[in-house]
Design a protein around this motif. Structure first.
Motif, PDB file in Angstrom:
ATOM      1  N   ASP A  83       0.827  -1.215   0.000  1.00 17.96           N
ATOM      2  CA  ASP A  83       0.000   0.000   0.000  1.00 17.96           C
ATOM      3  C   ASP A  83       0.858   1.261   0.000  1.00 17.96           C
ATOM      4  OD1 ASP A  83      -2.389  -1.414   0.010  1.00 17.96           O
ATOM      5  OD2 ASP A  83      -2.532  -1.442   2.196  1.00 17.96           O
ATOM      6  N   ASN A  86       3.326   0.917  -3.627  1.00 17.11           N
ATOM      7  CA  ASN A  86       2.578   0.408  -4.779  1.00 17.11           C
ATOM      8  C   ASN A  86       3.091  -0.967  -5.212  1.00 17.11           C
ATOM      9  OD1 ASN A  86       4.309   0.547  -7.226  1.00 17.11           O
ATOM     10  ND2 ASN A  86       4.055   2.778  -7.135  1.00 17.11           N
ATOM     11  N   SER A 191      -4.932  -0.371  -0.807  1.00 18.74           N
ATOM     12  CA  SER A 191      -4.776   0.400  -2.038  1.00 18.74           C
ATOM     13  C   SER A 191      -5.387  -0.308  -3.246  1.00 18.74           C
ATOM     14  CB  SER A 191      -3.291   0.668  -2.305  1.00 18.74           C
ATOM     15  OG  SER A 191      -2.556  -0.545  -2.355  1.00 18.74           O
TER      16      SER A 191
END
Length: 202
Positions: A83, A86, A191
């Motif tokens: 998260d 990425n 995410s």
């Protein structure tokens, strides 16, 4: 099973380590990456891209790889780190950590995919579909996949409602419905598309 003529080397002028990851497209669980240095004469007709192998053969091959590899290492990247940096950077970080743990320093890395970034001072080649072309990358794909599957089974015992023993954290319909019903676990990637609105679009 069909015999696959995988290449053992990209070039013969350096020790080469194959690198691959597993779990990049999952909604939950860590990403696993592996690096493997195989002997120049390694051959096993079952070895292929781990996604093209049966689960039984993946685990059989894992034992062969662990026994016969010149060096191997597996690294884990947590959902929290995924998260934070990425998933693409998590893939790079996982493969870098696996290479750093190798008992033998390679002179070249064979990376599955079209991109790689690392602070390692080691030349590398990015090879699209490399896990179906080069034995060291295929071996790394087997280790990353099987070690990650083992981890997801462990997590399933703690969070059985999500069915991770079967879906391994991938976005199956049953997994998405479980998220809608039970909410997110500490092992879900915040995410990724795990909100109720996003899940309902599937």
């Amino acid at each position: 099973m069909k015999q696959h003529a995988l290449k053992n080397r990209f070039r013969a002028d350096a020790i080469e380590a194959g690198c691959d990851e597993a779990g990049r497209g999952c909604l939950a669980g860590p990403l696993f990456a592996a690096a493997v240095v195989l002997p120049p004469d390694f051959f096993d007709p079952r070895l292929n891209d781990s996604k093209q192998m049966t689960e039984r053969n993946r685990y059989r091959l894992r034992e062969v790889i662990l026994r016969e590899a010149v060096a191997w290492a597996v690294a884990e990247v947590s959902p929290g780190e995924i998260d934070r940096i990425n998933i693409l950077n998590a893939s790079f970080a996982g493969m870098t950590r696996a290479v750093e743990q190798l008992a033998v320093r390679p002179g070249r890395l064979l990376i599955d995919g079209n991109r790689f970034r690392s602070e390692l001072d080691i030349p590398y080649e990015c090879i699209v579909g490399g896990d179906g072309l080069y034995a060291p990358i295929a071996a790394a794909s087997v280790l990353a996949k099987t070690f990650r599957d083992d981890r997801m089974r462990e997590l399933h015992a703690e969070f059985p409602q999500y069915g991770w023993d079967a879906n391994k954290g991938y976005p199956t319909r049953a997994h998405r419905m479980a998220i809608l019903r039970y909410g997110l676990s500490p092992w879900h990637r915040l995410s990724f598309h795990t909100s109720a609105d996003q899940l309902s679009l599937f």
